[in-house]
Motif scaffolding. Structure first.
Motif, short mmCIF file in Angstrom:
data_model
loop_
_atom_site.label_atom_id
_atom_site.label_comp_id
_atom_site.label_asym_id
_atom_site.label_seq_id
_atom_site.Cartn_x
_atom_site.Cartn_y
_atom_site.Cartn_z
N ARG A 82 35.44 42.89 46.90
CA ARG A 82 35.28 42.61 45.48
C ARG A 82 33.84 42.23 45.18
N LYS A 118 34.28 36.45 28.93
CA LYS A 118 35.19 37.15 29.85
C LYS A 118 34.62 37.22 31.26
N LYS A 119 33.31 37.30 31.39
CA LYS A 119 32.68 37.29 32.71
C LYS A 119 32.93 35.94 33.39
N HIS A 128 35.49 34.03 32.83
CA HIS A 128 36.90 34.03 33.21
C HIS A 128 37.11 34.77 34.53
N TYR A 129 36.43 35.89 34.72
CA TYR A 129 36.57 36.66 35.94
C TYR A 129 36.09 35.85 37.14
N SER A 152 38.72 32.56 37.26
CA SER A 152 40.17 32.78 37.35
C SER A 152 40.55 33.90 38.32
N VAL A 153 39.69 34.93 38.42
CA VAL A 153 40.00 36.06 39.29
C VAL A 153 39.39 35.86 40.68
N LEU A 154 38.09 35.63 40.72
CA LEU A 154 37.44 35.39 42.01
C LEU A 154 37.69 33.97 42.52
N ARG A 155 38.09 33.07 41.60
CA ARG A 155 38.34 31.66 41.93
C ARG A 155 37.13 31.02 42.62
N GLU A 162 36.32 46.46 35.63
CA GLU A 162 37.34 45.91 36.53
C GLU A 162 37.49 46.77 37.78
N GLU A 190 34.50 46.16 40.02
CA GLU A 190 34.60 44.85 40.66
C GLU A 190 35.62 44.86 41.79
N GLN A 191 36.70 45.57 41.60
CA GLN A 191 37.74 45.64 42.62
C GLN A 191 37.33 46.49 43.82
#
Length: 281
Positions: free
Chosen positions: A2, A21-22, A24-25, A28-31, A153, A156-157
């Motif tokens: 990622r 939103k960046k 948040h990613y 929340s997504v990458l933590r 997305e 990033e994935q």
């Protein structure tokens, strides 16, 4: 692997600030937490190791700072020198996709980005449904960001270094002119159109053999794929005259979203493994 896809290069001090939103990613997504190492894909395509220096939940902003060897060097006025970890291919991959239903188009876009496609061209074909065309035109407008989010997305994935672009919807004739303009100065370009009928078609390696048999790597390569109803005979005739080689895949009947991924995979495999293919005449 990622990655975080940045919208800007590091500033003169080596910092990148992200929000909304960046943010948040990152959280929340990458933590990610303060002090974590993160791989950031910069706009120039290089992958930069950076450290999460600050997270401000009240303003929803995060700050990255350059880490590794690049942080030890002198920063330029336009920003820090990125540490290249993974480079994109020299081959520009194009996907000319006849417009299917919106959910299928989104899946095709996501998969194309993961495959490293440079340019996606939505094509308004004879068998495309009018509602699908209207939806695609809306998504192509500058005010609509859904497809752009899907691209980000997917990058990033997958870790793709390619900044995939989606052009405005075009007719079949305009698609042909667009490809001819892209390859007018190229001697090694290659384009295939996937066709469900076997008449007057060839296998993929037969189609690409004239370009690849001498070990030449094309600077641009394309796959054209029909929508749910396929491509009409008159459209096949038109694109064939414009340099697209009709190819029939000897497999089961594929849905358009499967055909797009299958075609891109075969094209990439053909190009990247040129050195080991023994093309027989």
């Amino acid at each position: 692997m990622r990655q975080f896809v940045a919208d800007s290069m590091p500033d003169s001090k080596g910092f990148i600030t992200v929000s909304d939103k960046k943010f948040h990613y990152v959280c929340s997504v990458l933590r990610s937490e303060i002090g974590d190492m993160i791989h950031v894909r910069l706009p120039d395509g290089t992958l930069q190791q950076m450290t999460v220096a600050k997270i401000d939940s009240s303003t929803k902003t995060a700050v990255f700072t350059i880490a590794g060897d690049a942080a030890c060097g002198q920063l330029s006025e336009t920003g820090a020198k990125a540490l290249p970890v993974k480079h994109k291919s020299n081959v520009n991959l194009w996907l000319f996709q006849f417009i299917p239903k919106p959910p299928k188009m989104e899946l095709i876009i996501r998969q194309a980005v993961e495959c490293g496609v440079s340019v996606i061209v939505p094509v308004e074909g004879e068998f495309c449904q009018s509602g699908c065309i209207e939806s695609a035109r809306k998504r192509c407008s500058s005010s609509d960001t859904r497809w752009k989010r899907i691209i980000t997305e997917a990058r990033e994935q997958s870790g793709s270094p390619v900044d995939t672009k989606i052009l405005s919807c075009v007719s079949v004739e305009e698609a042909c002119r667009l490809w001819q303009k892209e390859t007018c100065a190229s001697e090694t370009s290659f384009a295939a159109v996937l066709y469900e009928q076997s008449a007057r078609t060839v296998l993929f390696h037969e189609a690409s053999g004239r370009v690849l048999e001498c070990g030449a790597v094309p600077d641009a390569a394309a796959v054209m794929v029909g929508a749910e109803g396929g491509i009409s005979p008159s459209e096949i005739e038109l694109v064939s005259r414009s340099g697209f080689v009709p190819v029939h895949l000897k497999t089961n009947i594929l849905r358009c979203e499967t055909a797009a991924l299958y075609g891109l995979a075969v094209l990439q495999n053909t190009i990247t493994e040129t050195a080991v293919w023994q093309l027989k005449k």
